[in-house]
Design a protein around this motif. Sequence first.
Motif, PDB file in Angstrom:
ATOM      1  N   THR A 104      40.073 -12.681  49.758  1.00 21.55           N
ATOM      2  CA  THR A 104      40.482 -11.728  48.718  1.00 21.55           C
ATOM      3  C   THR A 104      41.962 -11.376  48.877  1.00 21.55           C
ATOM      4  OG1 THR A 104      38.236 -10.856  48.771  1.00 21.55           O
ATOM      5  CG2 THR A 104      39.866  -9.540  47.631  1.00 21.55           C
ATOM      6  N   THR A 156      34.282  -7.837  49.508  1.00 20.02           N
ATOM      7  CA  THR A 156      33.875  -8.365  48.195  1.00 20.02           C
ATOM      8  C   THR A 156      32.370  -8.269  48.009  1.00 20.02           C
ATOM      9  OG1 THR A 156      35.698  -9.905  48.363  1.00 20.02           O
ATOM     10  CG2 THR A 156      34.029 -10.374  46.682  1.00 20.02           C
ATOM     11  N   ASP A 186      36.398 -15.106  43.465  1.00 21.69           N
ATOM     12  CA  ASP A 186      36.439 -14.230  44.652  1.00 21.69           C
ATOM     13  C   ASP A 186      34.995 -13.992  45.052  1.00 21.69           C
ATOM     14  OD1 ASP A 186      37.324 -12.616  46.669  1.00 21.69           O
ATOM     15  OD2 ASP A 186      37.420 -10.809  45.422  1.00 21.69           O
TER      16      ASP A 186
HETATM   17 MG   LIG Z   1      36.594 -10.725  49.970  1.00 18.30          MG
END
Ligand SMILES: [Mg+2]
Length: 342
Positions: A104, A156, A186
């Motif tokens: 990320t 995430t 992502d």
């Molecule tokens: Mg992540």
Amino acid sequence: MSRTCKYEGCTVDETGVCALERPASTCENRDGALAEAVIGETSFDSSQFPQSGESLGTPVLNRPAIKSPFPSSRTLGLEDLNALMATRYVNVVGILGDPESGKTACLASLYLLVANAMLKGWSFADSRTLTAFEDIARGAREWNNGAPPEQMTVHTELSDDRQPGFLHLRLVRERDGRRVDFALPDVPGEWTQALITSAESDRFDYMKSAEVIWIVLDGRVLASLEKRQGLIVRVGQLAARLNKMLSGNKPRILLVVTHRDQCAVDEVVVARLNNELWRRQIHAEIVEIAPFSDQPDIVPAGFGISELINQTVDCNPNHSVFWPASEHVDGDRYYLNYRRLV
Ligand SMILES: [Mg+2]
Ligand SMILES: Nc1nc2c(ncn2[C@@H]2O[C@H](COP(=O)(O)OP(=O)(O)O)[C@@H](O)[C@H]2O)c(=O)[nH]1
């Protein structure tokens, strides 16, 4: 005089009250038949609005057919991505890596560089997912009294655990004006772990259309004598899974090593990684990056990101030869063998 009464000054039609203070229905001045007709013209036709119990509480007006002029700018689902790919060539990137390896951070840093016109050799053209980029970059913007946050990105998590959300970015290469559309997913690191340990690959089906696959590795783990061998072995296992998942189509792989601000990759580690991949007939290139930096004077934040984008676009795919050459042998039955040769 009103339309329904002969009496001068009748007010029944306007106010419903007789000017002579008589009941309107029995007043001899009123024209009964005409009054009925006028009432019929103006009365409310209740048959247009059904009063049945089931229609109560339903919307009074139909929703207009036109769509909202402002499309959502959150991540694209697979259907949105398909629609985009039908209109233009999209460079889909597969992104794998353990939790906390820096996946990320890499995307957030790319966005922040582009937004500040600091991505060397590239400039911004468009994005359909600006809100999604803002969401992942927000952590990096919220500093306390000039001190950077401990975590630049949040862990995430996806609303739909079965399909990835893609970030879209269109960049223009300054060298030749070429426009490239990137679709960058992502996804949580747990997906990569599940792929290695239990071959859960359904969620990565989109990678069959990927131009390049980034395997993101934490540079600090590769620098640690105790931990690095475990990571190198798992990169090999991941390569084997990819070979199987992509049914023999050799994926183009970039090993993206983060935390370059804290440590550089040792040559011994590079050799071991290459060795592990060669055993699976895979060739990979290594790109060292630092999406964020704890030592900005030595290695600036965003280090290596433009190189990563260059490599993603420029990697030469190993296309199979369209019409392979073969030695001519007199008397061979070339026509019948044609299908077997190609
Ligand atoms: Mg992540
Ligand atoms: N100093 C430094 N921090 C980094 C680097 N890459 C990632 N991080 C930090 O490592 C943490 C985990 O990164 P993240 O991108 O969320 O990991 P992900 O789980 O792979 O998405 C975040 O706090 C990042 O700010 C880097 O190159 N240098």
